[in-house]
Design an enzyme around this catalytic site. Structure first.
Site, PDB file in Angstrom:
ATOM      1  N   SER A  17       0.848  -1.182   0.000  1.00 42.28           N
ATOM      2  CA  SER A  17       0.000   0.000   0.000  1.00 42.28           C
ATOM      3  C   SER A  17       0.885   1.232   0.000  1.00 42.28           C
ATOM      4  O   SER A  17       2.073   1.159   0.360  1.00 42.28           O
ATOM      5  CB  SER A  17      -0.888  -0.003   1.251  1.00 42.28           C
ATOM      6  OG  SER A  17      -1.538   1.245   1.446  1.00 42.28           O
ATOM      7  N   TYR A  42      -3.258  -1.343  10.261  1.00 40.74           N
ATOM      8  CA  TYR A  42      -3.110  -1.448   8.815  1.00 40.74           C
ATOM      9  C   TYR A  42      -1.761  -0.880   8.377  1.00 40.74           C
ATOM     10  O   TYR A  42      -1.030  -1.501   7.602  1.00 40.74           O
ATOM     11  CB  TYR A  42      -4.251  -0.712   8.120  1.00 40.74           C
ATOM     12  CG  TYR A  42      -4.291  -0.932   6.626  1.00 40.74           C
ATOM     13  CD1 TYR A  42      -4.870  -2.076   6.087  1.00 40.74           C
ATOM     14  CD2 TYR A  42      -3.753   0.003   5.751  1.00 40.74           C
ATOM     15  CE1 TYR A  42      -4.908  -2.292   4.713  1.00 40.74           C
ATOM     16  CE2 TYR A  42      -3.784  -0.198   4.375  1.00 40.74           C
ATOM     17  CZ  TYR A  42      -4.363  -1.347   3.867  1.00 40.74           C
ATOM     18  OH  TYR A  42      -4.385  -1.552   2.509  1.00 40.74           O
TER      19      TYR A  42
END
Length: 321
Positions: free
Chosen positions: A140, A153
């Site tokens: 990401s 996350y």
């Protein structure tokens, strides 16, 4: 029978994984699709078979090493080899570190980071035996920058990039490739499925890229020399201020979270799909690229981007002195 490459895809039941399965199917790959819900996988498998692909479905919880080992064994039993392993499965959780339970925090790490570790451990013996293979890990933009209210996350995605870089160094000269794809915001159902203990409604930071764009980057990754590829260039403007002007970055990301990404005060508290899969296959997209969604956040995002750009200019000027 097709002689296309054998591709294993985790997190294949929705979003990026579903788009990647479809893209590989169009290119003649033989597919092994993995996710937690078998019925959801069969839905995606039928789409891929309609595109001409041979497909095997293997229900898998990537947080369980035994499941991932069985996935690799099943893929080789079906097709005789594995050419590409796409580690894509992931879950999301919103809330401050102190709000989020230990169980939710740990499960995000177990899925997003340890799921990639389990995948590498399961497939590398087959790659070694073949003398070739590509491990494609989906990280990401949050593998490189941080944000409040999503600490598990961010921690998991930073870990994925660090793990991939170390693994790539260890595998040099082996014939085995490690590639990492780092998407910024992508229009997938992950936001609707996220755990959320903030009491506020979740909206991903625009602009959201198409999952199909990310899927194309994943499909091309084994044939490129670049080991890390970003998808979603607008948001990569955050990289320089994050590194060189952290005060500017912190201000911008706090405004983003408070004014764009979290809205209202009446959202239900939920653990989303962190522990259990959705009951049905999720769509490729999550509806976040609609005209209304784009217009609703455009002004706030423009202000935040301007702040980040200004911070980048300050850094650049300081470097020229």
């Amino acid at each position: 029978m097709s002689e296309g490459p054998v591709v294993v895809i985790t997190g294949a039941s929705s979003g990026i994984g579903r788009a990647t399965a479809q893209e590989h199917a169009r290119r003649g790959a033989r597919l092994v699709l993995a996710a937690r819900n078998e019925d959801s996988l069969e839905t995606v498998a039928e789409e891929c078979r309609a595109l001409g692909a041979e497909v095997r479905v293997i229900p898998t919880d990537v947080s369980q090493q035994s499941d991932v080992h069985a996935l690799a064994v099943g893929a080789v039993a079906e097709f005789g080899r594995i050419d590409v392993w796409v580690g894509n499965a992931g879950v999301f959780a919103y809330g401050s570190f102190e709000q989020l339970s230990e169980a939710v925090f740990r499960q995000v790490i177990e899925t997003n980071l340890m799921g990639q570790v389990h995948g590498a451990r399961a497939v590398l013996p087959y790659f070694r035996r073949q003398g070739s293979g590509t491990l494609v890990l989906v990280g990401s933009l949050y593998s490189r920058v941080s944000s409040p209210m999503i600490s598990p996350y961010v921690a998991s995605k930073f870990g994925v990039l660090g793990f991939a870089e170390s693994l790539r160094q260890e595998l040099r000269g082996s014939g085995i490739r490690v590639r990492v794809v780092l998407p910024a915001t992508v229009d997938t159902p992950i936001y609707q499925n996220a755990a959320n203990v903030t009491g506020r409604h979740v909206h991903p930071l625009p602009p959201a890229s198409s999952p199909r764009r990310v899927a194309r980057a994943i499909v091309r990754a084994p044939d490129t020399r670049r080991t890390v590829r970003f998808v979603g260039r607008v948001q990569t403007v955050a990289l320089l201020p994050h590194r060189m002007a952290p005060g500017v970055y912190d201000t911008a990301v706090r405004l983003s979270k408070e004014r764009v990404e979290l809205r209202g005060t009446d959202a239900d508290l939920t653990v989303g799909t962190v522990f259990e899969p959705p009951s049905a296959a999720g769509g490729v997209t999550g509806g976040w690229r609609s005209v209304g969604a784009r217009i609703g956040a455009a002004a706030a995002v423009s202000a935040i981007v301007a702040l980040l750009v200004a911070g980048g200019r300050l850094v650049s000027r300081a470097g020229q002195r």
